[in-house]
Write a protein that holds these residues in place. Sequence first.
Motif, short mmCIF file in Angstrom:
data_model
loop_
_atom_site.label_atom_id
_atom_site.label_comp_id
_atom_site.label_asym_id
_atom_site.label_seq_id
_atom_site.Cartn_x
_atom_site.Cartn_y
_atom_site.Cartn_z
N ASP A 6 0.80 -1.22 0.00
CA ASP A 6 0.00 0.00 0.00
C ASP A 6 0.84 1.28 0.00
OD1 ASP A 6 -2.22 1.50 -0.08
OD2 ASP A 6 -2.88 1.11 1.95
N GLY A 7 0.86 1.96 -1.10
CA GLY A 7 1.43 3.30 -1.12
C GLY A 7 2.83 3.41 -1.68
N LEU A 8 3.11 4.58 -2.22
CA LEU A 8 4.46 4.91 -2.66
C LEU A 8 5.30 5.21 -1.42
CD1 LEU A 8 3.67 7.26 -5.65
CD2 LEU A 8 5.10 5.24 -5.78
N PRO A 9 6.60 5.32 -1.57
CA PRO A 9 7.42 5.62 -0.40
C PRO A 9 6.86 6.79 0.40
CG PRO A 9 8.78 5.34 -2.35
CD PRO A 9 7.37 5.21 -2.80
N GLY A 10 6.92 6.63 1.74
CA GLY A 10 6.32 7.60 2.65
C GLY A 10 6.73 9.04 2.38
N ARG A 11 7.90 9.23 1.78
CA ARG A 11 8.34 10.63 1.63
C ARG A 11 7.42 11.39 0.68
NH1 ARG A 11 12.35 12.43 -2.33
NH2 ARG A 11 12.79 10.74 -3.78
N TYR A 12 6.79 10.71 -0.25
CA TYR A 12 5.86 11.43 -1.11
C TYR A 12 4.55 11.70 -0.41
CZ TYR A 12 9.18 11.31 -4.82
OH TYR A 12 10.31 11.53 -5.55
N ARG A 13 4.09 10.76 0.39
CA ARG A 13 2.88 11.02 1.15
C ARG A 13 3.13 12.19 2.11
NH1 ARG A 13 -2.16 8.80 1.81
NH2 ARG A 13 -2.83 8.84 3.97
N GLY A 14 4.32 12.17 2.70
CA GLY A 14 4.69 13.23 3.65
C GLY A 14 4.82 14.60 3.00
N GLU A 15 4.95 14.65 1.69
CA GLU A 15 5.05 15.94 0.97
C GLU A 15 3.73 16.72 1.01
OE1 GLU A 15 6.55 18.16 -0.62
OE2 GLU A 15 8.49 17.44 -1.31
N PHE A 16 2.63 16.01 1.29
CA PHE A 16 1.31 16.65 1.16
C PHE A 16 0.62 16.74 2.53
CE2 PHE A 16 2.47 14.76 -2.87
CZ PHE A 16 2.18 15.77 -3.78
N PRO A 17 0.72 17.88 3.19
CA PRO A 17 0.22 18.01 4.57
C PRO A 17 -1.27 17.67 4.72
CG PRO A 17 1.55 19.91 3.98
CD PRO A 17 1.40 19.10 2.74
N ILE A 18 -2.07 17.90 3.69
CA ILE A 18 -3.51 17.63 3.85
C ILE A 18 -3.77 16.16 4.19
CG2 ILE A 18 -4.03 17.18 1.39
CD1 ILE A 18 -6.68 18.73 1.85
N LEU A 19 -2.84 15.28 3.75
CA LEU A 19 -3.05 13.85 3.97
C LEU A 19 -2.89 13.46 5.45
CD1 LEU A 19 -1.09 12.47 0.87
CD2 LEU A 19 -3.51 13.06 1.03
N GLU A 20 -2.28 14.36 6.23
CA GLU A 20 -2.15 14.08 7.67
C GLU A 20 -3.48 14.35 8.38
OE1 GLU A 20 1.03 16.72 8.82
OE2 GLU A 20 2.40 15.71 7.39
N ARG A 21 -4.31 15.16 7.78
CA ARG A 21 -5.54 15.58 8.46
C ARG A 21 -6.80 15.03 7.82
NH1 ARG A 21 -2.70 20.20 7.61
NH2 ARG A 21 -4.16 20.88 6.01
N LYS A 22 -6.70 14.69 6.54
CA LYS A 22 -7.92 14.30 5.81
C LYS A 22 -7.68 13.04 4.99
CE LYS A 22 -9.82 18.57 6.23
NZ LYS A 22 -10.88 18.93 7.09
N VAL A 23 -8.78 12.38 4.70
CA VAL A 23 -8.75 11.37 3.63
C VAL A 23 -9.09 12.17 2.38
CG1 VAL A 23 -9.87 9.33 2.69
CG2 VAL A 23 -9.38 9.47 5.14
N TYR A 24 -8.10 12.40 1.52
CA TYR A 24 -8.30 13.32 0.41
C TYR A 24 -8.43 12.55 -0.90
CZ TYR A 24 -8.12 17.38 -2.52
OH TYR A 24 -8.48 18.35 -3.42
N LEU A 25 -9.63 12.51 -1.44
CA LEU A 25 -9.90 11.74 -2.66
C LEU A 25 -10.59 12.63 -3.70
CD1 LEU A 25 -11.02 8.41 -0.97
CD2 LEU A 25 -9.02 8.68 -2.44
N ASN A 26 -10.01 13.78 -3.93
CA ASN A 26 -10.64 14.72 -4.87
C ASN A 26 -9.61 15.40 -5.77
OD1 ASN A 26 -12.67 16.02 -6.15
ND2 ASN A 26 -13.20 17.39 -4.45
N SER A 27 -8.63 14.63 -6.25
CA SER A 27 -7.56 15.23 -7.07
C SER A 27 -8.04 15.63 -8.45
CB SER A 27 -6.37 14.27 -7.18
OG SER A 27 -5.83 14.09 -5.90
#
Length: 379
Positions: A6-27
């Motif tokens: 599940d998921g690309l390396p954490g550093r890319y997820r960590g690049e996007f602060p909204i993902l720490e607060r929300k489930v963001y599925l509206n790209s």
Amino acid sequence: MNRPPDGLPGRYRGEFPILERKVYLNSNSLGALSRRAVAYRHQFEDQWNDLGASAWYELWMRKLEDVRAAFGRTVGASPDEIALLPSVSAGLAAVAGALDFRDRNRVVLTELDFPTLAYQFLSRERTGLEVIMVESPDGIEIPIERIEAAVDERTALLATSHVFFSSGAIQDAAALARIAHRQGAYFLLDAYQASGQIPIDVKAWDVDFLVSGSLKWLCGGPGMAFLYVRPELEMEPTTLSWFGVEDQFGFDLRAARPHPDARRFEMGTPAVGAAFTAAGGLEIVEEVGIERIRERNRELTEDLVERLAEAGMRPHVAPEATRRSAVVLAEHRDAAGAVRRLAELGIIIDFRKDRVRLSPHFYNTFEDNRLAVEALIES
Ligand SMILES: Cc1ncc(COP(=O)(O)O)c(C=O)c1O
């Protein structure tokens, strides 16, 4: 379903602060904002504060060139084939103004395209132009034979989407270009919903014009859009600006000579702040790689389609998985209400008419899909 890790390396997820607060599925409405884009935006403000107008010549013009080149790479074009514009609509207006509709007065598009594409040409019907809108049997795809039947010797332009915003279905751009060219018409691809999630090659596909922007899958925010123009096309803009002439800093009012490259379609001072934000998104997308994004987004898409189907919310997507993109619509008895209720839980999705719309991108996870679908079931 057998799910890959599940998921690309954490550093890319960590690049996007909204993902720490929300489930963001509206790209497909708005790509997530990255730390890098924020840092570039601050750079822009710092340069403005430190240098004032000299930031223009030393730094900002270069940034605009970087963005032009970066977008060009995402579609297989060189920088001089790309015009920077504030919106896709402005790009469409530039093309519509430059085309000659006297001998061929028809524009063919489809009823699944984004409305601004249709409006651009419908608003010119009073000048004698005729819009042919190809219908869809299922609201998901347009059978290519229908498009082929609609394009003929009266057609000046075939203009349609690479990915339909309302179903996520992918069209075969190379086949569409062949259909247009066989009849002597031009082909314009609206790639706004494809840029950043689907590999694009304007040269291999023989595209004449391509419009797109940074806002969605390129994660670059609003205000920066792009027009690719095939370099062999010699048509001139009907609206010429000082950013579009050959000698911009000659300040000669009588020298209204359009720039020889795609710049001739540019419309005045670009939104430099938007270019800095766009640079952050483009850089990350290029680093991850669009091929890899496509692969990852396919896994997320199939997972989502399966979860929605299991939950009884019929997915409104292309029947063939290879023609699906990461725009997933599904029936819901109260789509607008569900979007509101999920937002209260910190899950950001969207709706179109009576369907919910979820659009995972490379930074999402199967866990995001699970949380969203479970919340939809209870909503
Ligand atoms: C496929 C497509 N084309 C065009 C647009 C709108 O472009 P603009 O607002 O930049 O004119 C959108 C926006 O959602 C879109 O999805």
